[in-house]
Design an enzyme around this catalytic site. Structure first.
Site, mmCIF file in Angstrom:
data_model
loop_
_atom_site.group_PDB
_atom_site.id
_atom_site.type_symbol
_atom_site.label_atom_id
_atom_site.label_comp_id
_atom_site.label_asym_id
_atom_site.label_seq_id
_atom_site.Cartn_x
_atom_site.Cartn_y
_atom_site.Cartn_z
ATOM 1 N N ASP A 73 0.951 -1.333 0.031
ATOM 2 C CA ASP A 73 0.165 -0.103 0.008
ATOM 3 C C ASP A 73 0.903 1.276 0.000
ATOM 4 O OD1 ASP A 73 -1.885 1.848 0.428
ATOM 5 O OD2 ASP A 73 -2.626 1.229 2.272
ATOM 6 N N VAL A 74 0.836 2.020 -0.985
ATOM 7 C CA VAL A 74 1.771 3.060 -1.202
ATOM 8 C C VAL A 74 1.513 4.365 -0.217
ATOM 9 C CG1 VAL A 74 2.210 2.908 -3.593
ATOM 10 C CG2 VAL A 74 0.526 4.218 -3.074
ATOM 11 N N ASN A 100 2.856 6.088 -9.779
ATOM 12 C CA ASN A 100 1.595 6.019 -10.645
ATOM 13 C C ASN A 100 0.358 5.646 -9.905
ATOM 14 O OD1 ASN A 100 -0.023 5.298 -13.248
ATOM 15 N ND2 ASN A 100 -0.081 3.403 -12.047
ATOM 16 N N TYR A 172 -9.835 14.321 -5.512
ATOM 17 C CA TYR A 172 -8.890 13.859 -6.512
ATOM 18 C C TYR A 172 -8.115 15.209 -7.157
ATOM 19 C CZ TYR A 172 -7.354 11.645 -10.683
ATOM 20 O OH TYR A 172 -6.553 10.868 -11.717
ATOM 21 N N LYS A 176 -4.061 16.044 -7.138
ATOM 22 C CA LYS A 176 -3.095 16.004 -8.383
ATOM 23 C C LYS A 176 -2.444 17.415 -8.530
ATOM 24 C CE LYS A 176 -3.881 12.032 -9.995
ATOM 25 N NZ LYS A 176 -2.911 10.976 -10.078
HETATM 26 C C1 BGC Z 1 -9.124 10.656 -14.204
HETATM 27 C C2 BGC Z 1 -10.345 10.284 -15.214
HETATM 28 C C3 BGC Z 1 -10.575 11.492 -16.114
HETATM 29 C C4 BGC Z 1 -9.829 12.196 -16.843
HETATM 30 C C5 BGC Z 1 -10.136 13.214 -17.632
HETATM 31 C C6 BGC Z 1 -8.051 11.565 -15.280
HETATM 32 O O1 BGC Z 1 -7.188 12.023 -14.101
HETATM 33 O O2 BGC Z 1 -8.723 9.842 -13.334
HETATM 34 O O3 BGC Z 1 -11.549 9.680 -14.413
HETATM 35 O O4 BGC Z 1 -11.484 10.751 -17.254
HETATM 36 O O5 BGC Z 1 -8.778 12.604 -15.775
HETATM 37 O O6 BGC Z 1 -11.188 14.062 -16.926
#
Ligand code: BGC
Length: 274
Positions: A73-74, A100, A172, A176
């Site tokens: 598990d990273v 990744n 998310y 990122k």
């Molecule tokens: C997400 C995908 C998405 C894509 C473009 C990616 O980083 O994991 O679910 O389709 O970005 O929106």
């Protein structure tokens, strides 16, 4: 130190040892397979996809390259330390990390639980930090090998959502965005050790993480409106970029994000407005 092995563009990662996290499926799997065909020995990390990882490894071995499974598990400091120990016991050193592993746990902000927020940040951002830290420690202790100009290379797999805000995916997108500045800060910090750190920002790549966005014709049409180049990306598109960023062909590149998105970040809505 000079590169004493002639660079062969057909096997740009010849003699190198590469650890790829989240490599039992999707983008990570494609990178592991492509790195192996580019001459690298690969560590295939996975969390729960043991059978899938075994398939990837068997096929890589059948093609004549070296591969080992690495369950971890990273997001766990202990797991990551043990994974790097296992990798170095097997291959003696590490030359390339591809960070990744990534997950989505989507929810409108009002419904998003702290657990969903934390797990996504833990895997996508803290996981990349833990692996990068361990890789940098290893790179700093080893000798530079004649197969690579740099002392080590890290490729962080980010997303177009390090730039594009994303409703319903605040955990998310935040993870990122964090990867982007983590990558740049690391690149700045370790350049003097001749370690290169870069990222790839994939757009919509056809994998299981975004199946709902392409599996019906209607969904696919909606998605294609966001992609000026007119096709959904394939994991192989990202793998080619990763080979280049990990090879001597990009030796003067550090702190950069290579966007692999068919133009998704080009404000496609502005084709009709503005
Ligand atoms: C997400 C995908 C998405 C894509 C473009 C990616 O980083 O994991 O679910 O389709 O970005 O929106």
């Amino acid at each position: 130190m000079e590169n004493t092995i002639a660079f062969d563009a057909r096997i740009p990662l010849q003699g190198q040892k590469a650890l790829i996290t989240g490599a039992s499926s999707g983008i990570g799997e494609a990178i592991a397979r492509r790195f192996a065909s580019a001459g690298a020995a690969v560590g295939v990390n996975y969390l729960s996809g043991a059978d899938a990882a075994r398939n990837v490894i068997e096929e890589i071995r059948a093609a004549g390259a070296e591969a080992i499974p690495l369950q971890a598990d990273v997001a766990s400091e202990q797991d990551v330390a043990a994974m790097f120990r296992t990798f170095r016991d097997a291959f003696g050193r590490i030359d390339i990390l591809v960070a990744n592993s990534g997950i989505q746990m989507d929810a409108a902000v009002g419904e998003m639980t702290l657990e969903q927020w934390r797990r996504v940040i833990d895997v996508n951002l803290t996981g990349q930090f833990l692996c990068a830290r361990e890789a940098i420690r290893c790179f700093s202790e080893q000798n530079v090998i004649p197969y690579s100009k740099a002392a080590g290379k890290i490729v962080c797999i980010s997303s177009v959502h390090q730039i594009i805000p994303w409703k319903g995916h605040v955990n998310y997108a935040a993870s990122k965005g964090g990867v982007m500045l983590m990558m740049k800060s690391l690149a700045q910090e370790v350049a003097e050790k001749r370690i290169r750190v870069n990222a790839i920002a994939p757009g919509a790549i056809r994998t299981s993480i975004n199946r709902a966005a392409w599996q019906t014709p209607e969904a696919e049409q909606r998605l294609l409106r966001l992609i000026p180049y007119g096709r959904i990306g394939e994991a192989a598109d990202v793998a080619e970029a990763a080979v280049w960023l990990a090879s001597d062909q990009s030796d003067y590149v550090t702190g950069t994000t290579l966007v692999v998105d068919g133009g998704m970040t080009l404000y496609p809505a502005f084709r009709e407005g503005g």
